[in-house]
Every structure is written in C-alpha cells, then in structure tokens.
Design an enzyme around this catalytic site. Structure first.
Site, mmCIF file in Angstrom:
data_model
loop_
_atom_site.group_PDB
_atom_site.id
_atom_site.type_symbol
_atom_site.label_atom_id
_atom_site.label_comp_id
_atom_site.label_asym_id
_atom_site.label_seq_id
_atom_site.Cartn_x
_atom_site.Cartn_y
_atom_site.Cartn_z
ATOM 1 N N ARG A 73 47.271 103.516 9.851
ATOM 2 C CA ARG A 73 48.630 102.983 9.929
ATOM 3 C C ARG A 73 49.378 103.153 8.607
ATOM 4 O O ARG A 73 50.586 103.388 8.586
ATOM 5 C CB ARG A 73 48.573 101.501 10.318
ATOM 6 C CG ARG A 73 49.933 100.911 10.583
ATOM 7 C CD ARG A 73 49.825 99.538 11.219
ATOM 8 N NE ARG A 73 51.121 99.008 11.543
ATOM 9 C CZ ARG A 73 51.564 97.811 11.140
ATOM 10 N NH1 ARG A 73 50.783 97.022 10.418
ATOM 11 N NH2 ARG A 73 52.761 97.409 11.469
ATOM 12 N N HIS A 77 53.141 104.715 8.102
ATOM 13 C CA HIS A 77 54.254 104.018 7.435
ATOM 14 C C HIS A 77 54.743 104.798 6.224
ATOM 15 O O HIS A 77 55.937 104.857 5.953
ATOM 16 C CB HIS A 77 53.831 102.606 7.020
ATOM 17 C CG HIS A 77 53.935 101.624 8.128
ATOM 18 N ND1 HIS A 77 54.430 100.347 7.956
ATOM 19 C CD2 HIS A 77 53.614 101.714 9.436
ATOM 20 C CE1 HIS A 77 54.402 99.704 9.117
ATOM 21 N NE2 HIS A 77 53.912 100.507 10.027
ATOM 22 N N ASN A 105 55.973 95.839 7.198
ATOM 23 C CA ASN A 105 54.852 96.085 6.309
ATOM 24 C C ASN A 105 54.055 94.832 5.995
ATOM 25 O O ASN A 105 53.019 94.917 5.352
ATOM 26 C CB ASN A 105 55.367 96.674 4.989
ATOM 27 C CG ASN A 105 55.279 98.187 5.022
ATOM 28 O OD1 ASN A 105 54.854 98.760 6.017
ATOM 29 N ND2 ASN A 105 55.670 98.798 3.930
ATOM 30 N N HIS A 206 47.206 103.795 18.501
ATOM 31 C CA HIS A 206 46.922 102.414 18.902
ATOM 32 C C HIS A 206 45.633 102.281 19.718
ATOM 33 O O HIS A 206 45.362 101.227 20.269
ATOM 34 C CB HIS A 206 48.123 101.825 19.652
ATOM 35 C CG HIS A 206 49.315 101.616 18.770
ATOM 36 N ND1 HIS A 206 50.584 101.385 19.250
ATOM 37 C CD2 HIS A 206 49.441 101.611 17.414
ATOM 38 C CE1 HIS A 206 51.429 101.243 18.236
ATOM 39 N NE2 HIS A 206 50.759 101.378 17.106
HETATM 40 C C1 HEM Z 1 56.279 104.796 16.758
HETATM 41 C C2 HEM Z 1 56.050 103.647 17.311
HETATM 42 C C3 HEM Z 1 55.105 102.619 16.768
HETATM 43 C C4 HEM Z 1 55.289 101.285 16.836
HETATM 44 C C5 HEM Z 1 56.456 100.555 17.499
HETATM 45 C C6 HEM Z 1 54.160 100.658 16.201
HETATM 46 C C7 HEM Z 1 54.015 99.309 16.050
HETATM 47 C C8 HEM Z 1 52.876 98.701 15.572
HETATM 48 C C9 HEM Z 1 52.700 97.281 15.444
HETATM 49 C C10 HEM Z 1 53.760 96.248 15.740
HETATM 50 C C11 HEM Z 1 51.427 97.077 15.025
HETATM 51 C C12 HEM Z 1 50.738 95.725 14.831
HETATM 52 C C13 HEM Z 1 51.058 95.109 13.514
HETATM 53 C C14 HEM Z 1 50.504 93.715 13.498
HETATM 54 O O1 HEM Z 1 51.101 92.852 14.149
HETATM 55 O O2 HEM Z 1 49.467 93.485 12.848
HETATM 56 C C15 HEM Z 1 50.794 98.343 14.884
HETATM 57 C C16 HEM Z 1 49.499 98.539 14.491
HETATM 58 C C17 HEM Z 1 48.922 99.770 14.330
HETATM 59 N N1 HEM Z 1 49.558 100.978 14.426
HETATM 60 FE FE1 HEM Z 1 51.411 101.315 15.138
HETATM 61 N N2 HEM Z 1 53.316 101.622 15.758
HETATM 62 C C18 HEM Z 1 53.846 102.838 16.078
HETATM 63 C C19 HEM Z 1 53.304 104.071 15.773
HETATM 64 C C20 HEM Z 1 52.078 104.263 15.197
HETATM 65 C C21 HEM Z 1 51.563 105.550 14.784
HETATM 66 C C22 HEM Z 1 52.320 106.860 14.856
HETATM 67 C C23 HEM Z 1 50.312 105.328 14.306
HETATM 68 C C24 HEM Z 1 49.334 106.322 13.751
HETATM 69 C C25 HEM Z 1 49.210 107.543 14.198
HETATM 70 C C26 HEM Z 1 50.056 103.912 14.425
HETATM 71 C C27 HEM Z 1 48.876 103.315 14.105
HETATM 72 C C28 HEM Z 1 48.642 101.956 14.172
HETATM 73 C C29 HEM Z 1 47.347 101.361 13.908
HETATM 74 C C30 HEM Z 1 46.057 102.111 13.632
HETATM 75 C C31 HEM Z 1 47.523 99.979 13.991
HETATM 76 C C32 HEM Z 1 46.457 98.903 13.761
HETATM 77 C C33 HEM Z 1 46.479 98.492 12.312
HETATM 78 C C34 HEM Z 1 45.392 97.502 11.923
HETATM 79 O O3 HEM Z 1 44.474 97.256 12.680
HETATM 80 O O4 HEM Z 1 45.491 97.022 10.796
HETATM 81 N N3 HEM Z 1 51.153 103.295 14.961
HETATM 82 N N4 HEM Z 1 51.698 99.331 15.210
HETATM 83 C C1 LIG Z 2 55.769 89.685 0.750
HETATM 84 C C2 LIG Z 2 54.411 90.114 1.147
HETATM 85 O O1 LIG Z 2 53.639 89.335 1.684
HETATM 86 N N1 LIG Z 2 54.097 91.374 0.901
HETATM 87 C C3 LIG Z 2 52.824 91.935 1.228
HETATM 88 C C4 LIG Z 2 52.977 93.193 2.040
HETATM 89 O O2 LIG Z 2 51.733 93.735 2.333
HETATM 90 C C5 LIG Z 2 50.935 94.044 1.215
HETATM 91 C C6 LIG Z 2 49.664 94.618 1.706
HETATM 92 O O3 LIG Z 2 49.029 93.793 2.621
HETATM 93 C C7 LIG Z 2 50.721 92.822 0.337
HETATM 94 O O4 LIG Z 2 50.040 93.180 -0.835
HETATM 95 C C8 LIG Z 2 52.043 92.211 -0.018
HETATM 96 O O5 LIG Z 2 51.831 91.020 -0.736
#
Ligand code: HEM
Ligand SMILES: CC(=O)N[C@H]1CO[C@H](CO)[C@@H](O)[C@@H]1O
Ligand SMILES: *[C@@H]1O[C@H](CO)[C@@H](O)[C@H](O)[C@H]1NC(C)=O
Length: 358
Positions: A73, A77, A105, A206
């Site tokens: 992710r 980003h 983020n 995802h």
């Molecule tokens: C383009 C539309 C996308 C949306 C709207 C989106 C949105 C999100 C959101 C909301 C989360 C969860 C964050 C949280 O609440 O902790 C997430 C997690 C994640 N996203 Fe996306 N994402 C998108 C695209 C992508 C792409 C392109 C990738 C990689 C190729 C990706 C990889 C991931 C991964 C691996 C997680 C899990 C992160 C973790 O476990 O820490 N996403 N995404």
């Molecule tokens: C304001 C805030 O909580 N920022 C966080 C954003 O995410 C990074 C990585 O997890 C943190 O280091 C920051 O503190």
C-alpha cells in the site's frame, strides 16, 4: 460458482511455475519503460540490492506476513501522490504537514516506514548512497506480492527521490476514497493514464491486508448497503459495532494473507469491503474483467504485474532530478556536496560500462 473458481485456480497453480518464467521474460520486452529508468540500473553500482531486500523481507514476513500489505500500500500511495518519488516517506516539516499526516495516510502502517528505513540502511552498508528510497519502496512492494504467493516480476529502477511532499489537499485530490464508485475510480485513474483493466487489476491489491472499520462502515450504518451480502454484513457489524469502532477486519475473507485471485471471487459473492471494490462488479464496464480474474488466476497475475510496472513509473524523477536520500524520512541537508558525488558516481559508472563493452 465459488467451486469452479477454486478449480480454476488449482489448475492455474499447476502452471504457475512455468508461466511465471514466461511472464518475467515477457515483461522485460513488452512492458513499456519510461526514459531514465532501466531494468539493470544498479547492475554495476549495487548488484546485490534486490537480494538484500528480498532476504530481509523474508525474515520480516516470517514474523508477520501482515507487513507485506503495509508495504504494498505504501508504494501505491507514493506513486499516486506526486509520482513514485518517495515523498510519502518524508516527515512533515515546518513548511506544512507531509503526505503521511493527510487523512488517507493515517492508516499507513508505522512499521512500513520503519522497514523501509531499515532496508535503506542495509543497502547503504553494502553500496553507499546509491539506491533511492523510492526504488527501495518499489522493490519492497514487488517482494511483498511475490512472498505472499503472487507473481514475481522485474521492476524498472533508477527512480530519484523528490525534494517536496504534497499538501493534505494534494493527497486527497490524488488518492481514491473507499466510498468512490466505479465512475469516480475510472476517471481518477484515467487522469493518471491507467485504464479500466489497470483499475480492476490494481484493486486486486486488496487480496491481502486489513482495513479499519471507519473505511467502510458507511455501508453498514445507518442503512445497510443492499448490494452487500447479508451474512457478510452481519459479520462486519460484529467486528465493527459502531461506525467509528477502532477495530480492523481482513479485506479478503477467503484468504486474507495470500496474494491470490480470491478478492474477485469475493466481489462475485457481494463480499467486497469498500464501495470502490464492490462497484467494479456492479458496473457493466468492469464486471467482465472481474469475472475473468476470478476464474483465471494466471490472467490476473500477468495483468497485475503489468499494471504495477505501469503504476510504478508514474511521474518518476530520473537522471539528475531530485536526489538519493540518505535518510528516507528527510531531505538531504548536504545537497550541494552531494551533487558533486553524484557526478563522480556517474562518471565512474560510464567508465565501468565502457569497460564492459570492450
Ligand atoms: C484505487 C482505489 C483504492 C482505494 C479506494 C483504496 C482504499 C483503501 C482503504 C480505505 C484501505 C484501508 C485503510 C484502513 O482503513 O486501514 C486500503 C488498504 C489497502 N490497500 Fe487500497 N485502495 C485502493 C487501491 C489500492 C491499490 C492500487 C493497492 C496496491 C496495488 C492497494 C493496496 C492496499 C493494501 C495492501 C491495503 C491493506 C493495508 C494494510 O493491511 O495495512 N490499494 N485501501
Ligand atoms: C498525524 C498522524 O497520526 N500521522 C501519522 C501518519 O502515519 C504515519 C505512519 O503510520 C505516522 O508515523 C504518522 O504519525
Ligand atoms: C532519519 O531522520 C529522522 C527524522 O529526522 C530521525 O528521527 C531518524 O533518526 C533518522 N534516521 C537515521 C537512521 O539517521
């Protein structure tokens, strides 16, 4: 439906090892590469960079495979905001908050930043300050996919690290919110030269990782999204008893830690977590692409690799642009002195390759 998809993925697994060889060969020739990047960028200056990163990540993931999702992710980003130039890694400065502090983020994993810093230190110890943080992020994302069971593929290298980071508004304007529908998603990706096949393939990221409740509870409260499978919704409500519960859930309920095509099987069963996920199956423009990936894992893997290579080259800095950071969290302070050493390195590299040609 689910069982035929399972059968299809067993079949594709049988062919996986041979097909991966074909894929990585094919990508070297068929995946377009932007000016300034190269498949062999560190061949002379840091030939071990990829093995150092992969070996260390194997150890990290053995302890906690969840970190793979965080690293994947992070690369996404990084690339979507200002291009793949490591700006997501920069700490906020006096001039304003960094990309890390912007709302989307807040859920990037702290450990992902620490792992990147650690990898950078290991690579530096071997080669000096030659490998950029943005390249380390790109390689780590690829390794996260591969070591979780997904495809292996070559990453074009030679990115330079940016000197600035995006504002919070800039971050919001470039990422896609989870409540986006397919029209919004396709428009935003089109503005980055990514087409609908890329959109469906990249969303397949995802298939690993977790989400906080607040990223999807708009689909549960106050009214339940009628497109969501009822049992799935009830289970999500147990994990997230209120819209702002601080808990997390797995994104892919079938195989949460394995990089496979089950994300698309989830979508076909109306068990996609975000609106941006589920609407890919509802929308006529993307539905058949979802289906094709759900029944053919090999097809998904090949497309995912191609789309990642494409995403990984968005607005990169190359040549003498930007810098190679000494600490991924901060800009170099010795930019002036460092420019001299870059020139030295380049002269040296030219010397080497001239040698090579003899
Ligand atoms: C383009 C539309 C996308 C949306 C709207 C989106 C949105 C999100 C959101 C909301 C989360 C969860 C964050 C949280 O609440 O902790 C997430 C997690 C994640 N996203 Fe996306 N994402 C998108 C695209 C992508 C792409 C392109 C990738 C990689 C190729 C990706 C990889 C991931 C991964 C691996 C997680 C899990 C992160 C973790 O476990 O820490 N996403 N995404
Ligand atoms: C304001 C805030 O909580 N920022 C966080 C954003 O995410 C990074 C990585 O997890 C943190 O280091 C920051 O503190
Ligand atoms: C990198 O910079 C950050 C922020 O200034 C600092 O906290 C950290 O200790 C530095 N890391 C290294 C390895 O020097």
């Amino acid at each position: 439906m689910a069982s035929s998809a399972a059968a299809a993925s067993i079949v594709s697994l049988l062919f996986l090892s041979s097909s991966l060889l074909l894929v990585s060969e094919a990508q070297k020739t068929s995946a377009p590469i932007v000016n300034g990047l190269s498949w062999t960028f560190y061949k002379q200056s840091c030939p071990k960079v990829e093995s150092i990163i992969r070996n260390q990540l194997k150890k990290v993931f053995k302890k906690d495979i969840g970190q793979a999702a965080g690293l994947l992710r992070l690369h996404f980003h990084d690339c979507f905001v200002l291009g793949c130039e490591g700006s997501v890694l920069l700490d906020g400065s006096a001039s304003g908050p960094g990309e890390q502090e912007a709302i989307p983020n807040l859920t990037l994993r702290k450990e992902a930043f620490e792992i990147i810093d650690d990898l950078r230190a290991r690579v530096h110890k071997e080669c000096g300050r030659v490998v950029s943080c943005s390249d380390i992020v790109a390689i780590a994302a690829r390794d996260s996919v591969t070591l979780s069971g997904g495809p292996d593929y070559e990453v074009p290298l030679g990115r330079r690290d940016g000197l600035t980071f995006a504002t919070q508004q800039g971050t919001l304007d470039n990422l896609v919110p989870p409540f986006a529908d397919t029209t919004f998603l396709l428009d935003r990706l089109a503005s980055k030269n990514l087409d609908k096949t890329d959109a469906v393939a990249l969303s397949g990221g995802h298939t690993i990782g977790i989400s906080h409740c607040s990223s999807f509870t708009d689909r549960l409260y106050p009214t339940q999204d009628p497109t969501m499978d009822k049992t799935f919704a009830n289970n999500l409500k147990k994990s997230c008893p209120a819209a702002d519960s601080p808990n997390t859930v797995f994104q892919d309920i079938r195989s949460p830690n394995v990089f496979d095509n089950k994300y698309y099987v989830d979508l076909m069963n109306r068990q996609g977590l975000f609106t941006s996920d589920q609407d890919l199956y509802t929308d006529k423009r993307t539905r058949d692409i979802v289906k094709s990936f759900a029944v053919d894992e090999k097809l998904f893997f090949e497309q995912f690799a191609l789309s990642m290579i494409k995403m990984g080259q968005m607005s990169v800095l190359t040549g003498k642009q930007g810098e190679v950071r000494a600490n991924c969290s901060v800009r170099n302070t010795d930019n002036k002195n460092y420019l001299a050493s870059v020139v030295d390195d380049e002269v040296r590299e030219e010397g080497w390759s001239a040698e090579f040609r003899k």
